[in-house]
Write a protein that holds these residues in place. Structure first.
Motif, PDB file in Angstrom:
ATOM      1  N   TYR A 188       0.814  -1.298   0.119  1.00 60.38           N
ATOM      2  CA  TYR A 188      -0.031  -0.094  -0.031  1.00 60.38           C
ATOM      3  C   TYR A 188       0.853   1.284   0.029  1.00 60.38           C
ATOM      4  N   SER A 189       0.370   2.299  -0.580  1.00 63.31           N
ATOM      5  CA  SER A 189       0.978   3.652  -0.616  1.00 63.31           C
ATOM      6  C   SER A 189       0.199   4.487   0.626  1.00 63.31           C
ATOM      7  N   VAL A 190      -1.043   4.346   0.657  1.00 67.11           N
ATOM      8  CA  VAL A 190      -1.621   5.099   1.661  1.00 67.11           C
ATOM      9  C   VAL A 190      -2.705   4.156   2.113  1.00 67.11           C
ATOM     10  N   ILE A 191      -3.194   4.429   3.538  1.00 67.49           N
ATOM     11  CA  ILE A 191      -4.337   3.665   3.911  1.00 67.49           C
ATOM     12  C   ILE A 191      -5.208   4.693   4.574  1.00 67.49           C
ATOM     13  N   VAL A 192      -6.786   4.700   4.235  1.00 65.65           N
ATOM     14  CA  VAL A 192      -7.583   5.375   4.692  1.00 65.65           C
ATOM     15  C   VAL A 192      -8.499   4.648   5.616  1.00 65.65           C
ATOM     16  N   ILE A 193      -8.493   5.164   6.887  1.00 63.47           N
ATOM     17  CA  ILE A 193      -9.471   4.602   7.838  1.00 63.47           C
ATOM     18  C   ILE A 193     -10.530   5.251   8.017  1.00 63.47           C
ATOM     19  N   ASP A 194     -12.052   4.635   7.444  1.00 57.13           N
ATOM     20  CA  ASP A 194     -13.005   5.457   7.577  1.00 57.13           C
ATOM     21  C   ASP A 194     -13.944   5.146   8.718  1.00 57.13           C
ATOM     22  N   GLU A 195     -14.693   5.988   9.011  1.00 59.40           N
ATOM     23  CA  GLU A 195     -15.668   5.856  10.066  1.00 59.40           C
ATOM     24  C   GLU A 195     -14.969   5.729  11.393  1.00 59.40           C
TER      25      GLU A 195
END
Ligand code: ADP
Ligand code: MG
Length: 753
Positions: free
Chosen positions: A133-140
């Protein structure tokens, strides 16, 4: 550059987040962690991944090669958001994918991957630095699920490795929240030494008129049903969204509404969002168990004592009434996590021509999914959540009031398409007096044993030092490690054992998982499942007092008591000393009954709890089948024959293994017991016992805890208390403080032989 169809481009530009694209991307380029807060529907989930794609975060030859990973707490959100982003990007099918447990749609050139947080956690157990991964988005993140909290803690460490000066392959983290309450992430020096920037996105919200009930009916299911009927018959077009707490309630209301109003032809496959979802029964995430729960009396009761008189005139919010009663069909759909994903996806389809959409949902619909066209929200104000009694160390599922923050989120769902209405099935007094401002993070509500076991299975050895966003206290972590080692899940050094590894596969309380790991002998597993289900639901027998005997006239009282006692001894036939087996008898007998309600009434059983046990047994069987990797297969959990003598012996051993840390010894057998407690009494009820471990959860260390804290007595309603024998050891399920005397009473399960 990405070419999108005009229609989609117009919708995107209209979203509030569009105005913040530059600010967001500037921050992401200059900081390793960025926090984005914005109202539900402002465009976070669908747009941020697209910004990242456009800035080259998924280019394999770009500055930051790798995938864009986006996590969601719920699988329906992961699947539907992947479908939506795929559509908006209009790229080749291959570039946006999703992965939920047992089901994935991925390809070697996936650029954006949506997944549940559980999937990313399991991935980290294999590849800690998340090198793909280049970026991780943690939503909610505002939901503060345990998985999300642990992920953020782990990622704070991974970022240090990946963003060290010599590292060639940098990683970015974006945390997204629907509320502004992010200080546990933003101002937590143990987590992020340098405070990450917080970017606020304005909401775009039409006004929502909130209508409180004048009083708070206990039967909110009935109230929800009649409110929907009233809205549909009398108010102008617009979808209705109802918030209830769980599967059983939702199905009940859906059935009634469908029977009351003509249900239009259900949506055809073609109407369903264009993503292939396998609706395999095995498709399940850890957080997808719908364990039934007992009601918190506050959340159930008529909590305010306003006059009943003004109740009928509760017509506020119906001023806009249609000239004639609406005869249009109502298109009613359920929405809860246990529903197969393809069923859940039906909420996104256009309702049939001329009908009104009505979704009856759990809090899945609170922030993760924006359901199109909702104008009316009906909010029961309750949520089913896991609770943990620190005193008795018992985990249960309870129906509690939601927080004010949740109530406001729910109301907000009505203001997406135009001005809306929210009908709260509780009074403003209840809202003011009983609702917390914000919900407590899940990690503080859970028995920490399960969390520690899960973390150990991810190779996190030093749980005490882990950078939790909201850390549980040290003592309870240490205590959990002890309990896990008594259950053989951890070895002396605190590392996971093979037994612990198998236990970690089951999303159940570790004692129950432990019972399952030894349940496969002599075909005992279906019985173990019945027991585990019964223990999770709580007390199934009415107490003598609740049987009504104490209120009745003398004669009637005698008759009632005698039938009460008869019914108990019938259930105790398997083993007259073992409360656990009495429970098992009742649970198994229930299967064979055709008129279950009458059976419960005649046998002094709690009908609601019995029904929940029934549904839980098949859920647990399914979890075991799915998670054991072929180790076990349980075909059927219902209508079991009575266990054989060999099975009975095995079952008693299995129970003792699961509750090995909850053994009490007769006080005369224990050294150093003060004189007054060391005698051998004539009856079991007055016989002191000493628990082998302290009963007070805060007094973990044996030193410094007086033995008095460990002196307990057997609960007088235990079947054991009706026996003449006074056993040396008792394996107990829980400790209760008895009201008057303040004595600690143990609820026994079995007598270890
Ligand atoms: P947020 O994550 O900030 O809550 P989203 O990105 O989920 O917002 O939603 C932005 C907008 O996109 C919403 O107005 C919603 O109605 C629309 N949208 C999201 N998913 C779908 C879908 N599957 N079909 C149609 N519209 C959708
Ligand atoms: Mg979102």
């Amino acid at each position: 550059l990405i070419e999108r169809p005009d229609e989609i481009q117009e919708q995107r530009v209209a979203l509030p987040i569009h105005a913040e694209e530059h600010r967001i991307m500037e921050a992401v380029l200059h900081h390793s962690v960025v926090i984005i807060c914005g109202d539900t529907g402002s465009g976070k989930t669908t747009q941020v991944p697209q910004f990242l794609v456009e800035y080259g975060f998924s280019d394999h030859d770009g500055p930051c090669p790798g995938m864009i990973g986006v996590t969601q707490p719920r699988r329906v959100a992961a699947v539907s958001m992947a479908a939506r982003v795929k559509k908006e990007l209009g790229l080749s099918d291959k570039l946006v994918g999703y992965q939920i447990r047992f089901d994935s749609e991925l390809d070697s050139n996936t650029a954006v991957k949506f997944m549940t947080d559980g999937v990313l956690l399991r991935e980290m157990a294999k590849d800690l630095t998340l090198s793909k991964y280049s970026v991780i988005v943690i939503d909610e993140a505002h939901e503060r699920n345990v998985n999300t909290d642990i992920l953020i803690g782990m990622l704070s460490r991974v970022l240090k490795l990946r963003n060290a000066p010599e590292s060639k392959h940098k990683l970015r983290l974006i945390i997204m929240s629907a509320t502004l309450r992010v200080q546990d992430f933003a101002e937590n020096k143990r987590l992020f030494i340098k405070a990450p920037p917080v970017i606020k996105v304005d909401g775009r919200q039409f006004p929502v008129s909130v209508h409180f009930n004048k009083r708070t009916p206990g039967d909110y299911i009935e109230e929800a049903y009649s409110k929907v009927c009233k809205i549909h018959k009398r108010l102008p077009p617009g979808g209705i969204l109802v918030f209830l707490t769980g599967q059983q309630e939702i199905n009940q209301v859906v059935r009634r509404l469908r029977a009351t109003f003509k249900s239009p032809k259900t949506a055809t496959e073609a109407n369903i969002a264009p993503v292939s979802v396998s609706a395999k029964d095995t498709d399940m995430e850890i957080d997808d168990i719908d364990l039934g729960g007992s009601y918190n009396s506050d959340a159930l009761a008529d909590a305010d004592d306003n006059d009943r008189d003004d109740y009928e005139s509760d017509d506020e919010g119906f001023e806009e009434t249609l000239p004639e009663t609406n005869e249009a069909p109502l298109h009613v759909l359920p929405l809860y996590s246990l529903l197969p994903t393809s069923e859940q996806m039906r909420i996104f389809a256009e309702p049939p021509e001329g009908s009104r959409l009505c979704i009856v949902a759990t809090n899945v619909a609170e922030t993760s999914l924006t359901i199109p066209g909702i104008r009316y929200v009906v909010d029961a104000g309750r949520v089913k959540e896991v609770c943990y009694d620190k005193e008795t160390r018992v985990q249960s599922y309870r129906i509690n009031w939601i927080s004010k923050a949740s109530a406001d989120q729910r109301a907000g769902r009505a203001g997406r398409v135009g001005p809306g209405h929210c009908y709260r099935l509780y009074s403003s007094a209840v809202y003011e007096n009983y609702f917390d401002k914000f919900a407590e993070p899940e990690i503080l509500r859970l028995p920490i044993e399960g969390v520690v076991l899960q973390m150990k299975s991810m190779n996190i050895d030093q749980v005490v030092n882990f950078p939790f966003p909201t850390p549980p206290d040290h003592e309870s972590i240490k205590h959990a490690e002890k309990t896990l080692s008594y259950l053989s899940a951890l070895d002396k050094k605190g590392s996971l054992t093979e037994i612990g590894r198998v236990m970690s596969l089951f999303p159940l309380s570790p004692r129950f998982s432990r019972m399952i790991t030894v349940g496969n002998q002599h075909d005992c597993l279906p019985y173990v499942i019945a027991l585990v289900a019964a223990f999770s639901v709580g007390e199934i027998f009415l107490s003598e007092q609740e049987s009504g005997a104490d209120l009745a006239q003398i004669e009637a009282k005698k008759a009632l008591l005698s039938s009460y006692n008869k019914s108990r001894s019938a259930f105790a036939a398997l083993d007259p000393k073992c409360d656990a087996l009495m429970t098992l008898s009742a649970v198994c007998a229930y299967d064979y009954e055709t008129s279950k309600e009458e059976f419960c009434k005649a046998r002094f059983l709690r009908a609601r709890e019995m029904k929940e046990i029934e549904s839980l047994r098949s859920q647990i069987a399914r979890i075991i089948n799915v998670n054991s990797g072929g180790r076990y297969t349980i075909a059927d959990t219902a209508k079991l024959p009575p266990p054989s003598a060999v099975q009975l012996r095995a079952l008693k051993q299995i129970i003792t293994i699961g509750f090995i840390d909850q053994i009490a010894a007769r006080s005369d057998l224990v050294l150093d017991v003060p004189e007054e407690f060391a005698y051998k009494a004539k009856t079991l009820r007055s016989q002191p016992y000493v628990t082998l471990l302290p009963t007070k959860s805060l007094a973990y260390e044996v030193d410094g805890v007086s033995v008095q804290d460990q002196v307990v007595f057997v609960h007088p309603e235990a079947i054991l208390a009706f026996q003449s024998s006074i056993p040396e050891f008792i394996c107990y399920r829980l400790v209760k403080k008895s009201a008057g005397s303040g004595k600690l009473r143990i609820v026994p399960m079995t007598v270890p032989s």
